[in-house]
Write an enzyme that holds these catalytic residues in place. Structure first.
Site: not given
Ligand SMILES: NC(=O)c1ccc[n+]([C@@H]2O[C@H](COP(=O)([O-])OP(=O)(O)OC[C@H]3O[C@@H](n4cnc5c(N)ncnc54)[C@H](OP(=O)(O)O)[C@@H]3O)[C@@H](O)[C@H]2O)c1
Length: 243
Positions: A9, A11, A92, A116, A148-149, A152, A159
């Site tokens: 992930g 990017t 998530t 989280n 959240h933004h 999301k 969380t």
């Molecule tokens: N645990 C925590 O503390 C926490 C904190 C914040 C966010 N999160 C979670 O982390 C995740 C990502 O959040 P984000 O804000 O970074 O999202 P985001 O900006 O949309 O980034 C998602 C990333 O995942 C890749 N991706 C999407 N679908 C995919 C698939 N089917 N196979 C492989 N790669 C895929 C995308 O790649 P491409 O660019 O190639 O499409 C992009 O690099 C979400 O589930 C979010 O809820 C967790």
């Protein structure tokens, strides 16, 4: 010892924040990032790999950090297990099958799953559990609000559900929490756990204003995970907080 980190992930908003954290960390180095849509070449034109092929990245890593999409996490965990690489996921919205797959591969590799990666959220979860236990036999309703933004995808947030689980553990399911979510602007992540009585309320609040908090926690947990035996871990284990 320097731990080599791969980001699934890469990017994304979190992927980029984690990459910047790893690059400036004294105990970590960036092996590279996995992306679906924009592979931009291998080690020839940058000091780390960016690829859409797990087989190019995973062997180069001591630990993998996944912040991608709920539909993808278990697939990458299974590939990580083939390479014997520790796997941390903060993605998530995972369904039961995906969570079961993470448990299954944890027989072969260390797996840490958390909705989280903020280290202080571990403390908030404990507070929620204790408050729920102390108010278990009282006339209180429990509500959990997450903000959240606008981008999301899941609601309630992972969380919020984790905090809800802590509440249910505390009050033995006596006052199940009601969830509500706001998706607006660029809010990074806020959670309120409201215990509302008749004439007095308690709110436990956790507010993250900077995504780097999640990135720092994810990297700290990943470095810890790289030294663990195969098994299934949560953030509480990183901070050595029991129950
Ligand atoms: N645990 C925590 O503390 C926490 C904190 C914040 C966010 N999160 C979670 O982390 C995740 C990502 O959040 P984000 O804000 O970074 O999202 P985001 O900006 O949309 O980034 C998602 C990333 O995942 C890749 N991706 C999407 N679908 C995919 C698939 N089917 N196979 C492989 N790669 C895929 C995308 O790649 P491409 O660019 O190639 O499409 C992009 O690099 C979400 O589930 C979010 O809820 C967790």
């Amino acid at each position: 010892m320097i731990i080599s980190v791969g980001i699934i992930g890469y990017t994304g908003r979190m992927g980029q924040a984690i990459a910047r954290t790893v690059e400036t960390h004294s105990a970590a180095s960036l092996a590279g990032g996995l992306t679906r849509t924009t592979p931009v070449g291998g080690k020839d034109n940058r000091p780390f790999i960016v690829t859409d092929k797990p087989e190019e990245l995973f062997p180069e890593c001591d630990v993998l950090i996944d912040f991608s999409h709920a539909s993808a996490t278990s697939h990458y965990a299974q590939i990580a297990a083939q390479y014997g690489k520790p796997f941390l996921s903060g993605t998530t919205g995972l369904d039961k099958d995906s969570l079961a797959a993470l448990h299954e591969v944890s027989a072969k590799i260390p797996v840490l799953y958390t909705t989280n990666t903020s280290l202080s959220l571990v403390v908030v979860k404990q507070m929620a559990r204790v408050a729920a236990r102390l108010l278990k036999d009282q006339d209180y309703d429990v509500s959990i609000l997450d903000k959240h933004h606008r981008w999301k995808k899941d609601a309630p947030s992972g969380t919020a559900l984790t905090l809800g689980k802590a509440v249910l553990e505390g009050n033995d399911g006596k006052h199940p929490p009601v969830y509500s979510s706001i998706r607006s602007g660029a809010i990074v992540g806020e959670h309120d756990i409201l215990f509302a009585g008749t004439g007095e309320n308690i709110t436990i609040q956790h507010v993250v204003t900077d995504r780097r908090v999640f990135a720092r926690g994810a990297v700290q947990a990943a470095l810890w995970l790289a030294g663990q035996k195969p098994g299934y871990y949560i953030m509480d284990d990183v901070l050595e907080i029991g129950g």
